[in-house]
Design an enzyme around this catalytic site. Structure first.
Site, PDB file in Angstrom:
ATOM      1  CE  LYS A 280     -20.227 -26.723  -7.107  1.00  0.00           C
ATOM      2  NZ  LYS A 280     -20.414 -25.495  -6.300  1.00  0.00           N
ATOM      3  CE  LYS A 299     -28.152 -27.008 -14.812  1.00  0.00           C
ATOM      4  NZ  LYS A 299     -28.341 -25.591 -14.423  1.00  0.00           N
ATOM      5  CG  ASP A 393     -23.410 -14.756 -12.292  1.00  0.00           C
ATOM      6  OD1 ASP A 393     -22.359 -14.086 -12.310  1.00  0.00           O
ATOM      7  OD2 ASP A 393     -23.422 -15.997 -12.468  1.00  0.00           O
TER       8      ASP A 393
END
Length: 427
Positions: A280, A299, A393
């Site tokens: 994202k 990342k 999650d």
């Protein structure tokens, strides 16, 4: 304990707490075990209820954690609410799942490592109450040690060297009506003090350089003969610009302040390769740790694409990963940050997520492998809970495999929604 576990897993459906799965009966469709069955077989629950009087305590223990009372319904086997494997479509997108897009072309505005010079942030939990007292030895865990290289001891020795950083000299600040005012500045480790005169004993102002970034500004003409050479210190809520009359003096200050803050170049430690995925807020690139030659995942996130809440969630994930040192949890290797980007270096897991791993095998794996995967995931969760960390999650997409072989091990990832729960708090 293992024998007892297998006996319970193999009981027939006439027992009130057994799981009746028709996976081995010909002509009947295979099913994925209900969470109610897994609850009764949880290794965590068994570890906490393994005693003579604790028969059936597994369900009660997990129900206590979940905050709901245990009922007789919890002991039932597979019912209509369970999902049949045949209902999964390989081409159908899973609801609520964001696919990782593999990047094959470089977009003009995509994050790069062109500005790879950044603050090398601590990558392990700091126990010292004062950040000023921390040295490289107790805030950095050597990536070389984890990746397994011969240079591990040398790298740790280099990181643990303690040197006092000091520098002093005259710099200018813009006062009211854009007038330049001269001050004498002294840098001592992470503190920059300003004095009205060189020989003054009492400083006029002092700034701390923790969580500060540095940016070299374009040269500014002062008059026909002189040029100003500025640089800015970027604080969380403001900026301060300093001016010097020569490029050499500015470079000296910039070098010393970067050293005090902890600036380092990402490319000094890692060789950055091609993109392997896109998220994202940026790109995931393949990297190679220079001292060991081992692959890592880098990342790269662009701060301009993130809200303040996004940045806080990302920093929370980093803080949690600093605490976690477990084989069932992805390992944080390095963190670099500057005013534009955040670079997170993690171990490289090439096996894809758990769902794809099972999908490639038509959701059919040996019982021993299923037990091994379940146990590895469970002890990872138990480890998190021992630190008061709730993942919040957990799903197959957030469990990555070390490789694509039958010997692959699972690792928990994506702690962006995780929370450290206090004694009186709720998730």
């Amino acid at each position: 304990m293992q024998k007892e576990f297998e006996e319970k897993a193999g009981r027939t459906s006439d027992s009130s707490s057994s799981a009746s799965a028709d996976t081995s009966v010909e002509g009947k469709s295979k099913t994925i075990a209900s969470p109610r069955i897994l609850r009764t077989l949880s290794p965590i629950a068994r570890q906490n209820s393994l005693n003579e009087e604790g028969k059936g305590e597994s369900i009660s223990f997990l129900a206590k954690i979940a905050g709901t009372p245990a009922t007789a319904e919890d002991s039932k086997g597979i019912d209509d609410s369970d999902i049949k494997i045949g209902d999964f479509s390989k081409k159908k997108k899973r609801p609520g799942h964001t696919e990782v897009v593999v990047s094959t072309s470089s977009e003009p505005d995509s994050p790069t490592v062109g500005s790879s010079e950044a603050v090398r942030m601590p990558n392990k939990y700091q126990q010292s109450k004062s950040i000023l007292k921390n040295t490289a030895k107790n805030i950095f865990a050597s990536p070389t040690t984890f990746l397994g290289g011969s240079g591990a001891e040398r790298e740790e020795a280099e990181d643990s060297k303690e040197e006092t950083i000091s520098h002093e000299g005259e710099m200018m600040r813009k006062a009211k009506e854009d007038k330049l005012k001269k001050y004498w500045y002294k840098l001592e480790d992470k503190e920059l003090r300003a004095y009205k005169h060189k020989d003054d004993e009492q400083h006029k102002t002092m700034v701390n350089l923790i969580s500060v970034f540095l940016r070299v500004e374009p040269d500014e003409p002062l008059d026909k003969k002189n040029t100003l050479y500025p640089f800015s210190l970027i604080f969380p809520n403001k900026e301060r610009t300093f001016y010097l009359l020569s490029a050499e003096k500015r470079d000296e200050w910039v070098l010393k302040i970067k050293e005090a803050i902890g600036y380092a170049s990402l490319t000094d430690y890692y060789e950055v390769k091609e993109p392997v995925g896109k998220g994202k807020f940026g790109t995931v690139k393949l990297g190679v740790h220079k001292k060991t030659g081992k692959k890592v995942a880098i990342k790269v996130m662009k701060k301009k694409q993130m809200t303040l809440q996004d940045i806080e969630l990302q920093k929370r994930e980093i803080e949690i990963l600093k605490i976690c040192q477990h084989p069932s949890i992805i390992r944080l290797l390095d963190v670099f940050e500057n005013q534009d980007y955040i670079y997170i270096v993690m171990e490289y897991l090439k096996g894809g997520d758990l769902f794809n791993y099972l999908e490639k095998r038509d959701f059919t794996i040996p019982e021993n492998k299923a037990r091994e995967l379940s146990h590895s995931i469970a002890i990872g969760i138990f480890y998190l809970h021992s630190f008061g960390i709730a993942h919040r999650d957990l799903k197959p997409e957030n469990i990555l495999m070390t490789d694509d072989t039958d010997e692959a091990q699972p690792k928990l990832v994506d702690f962006g929604l995780s929370k450290i729960v206090g004694p009186s708090e709720k998730c």
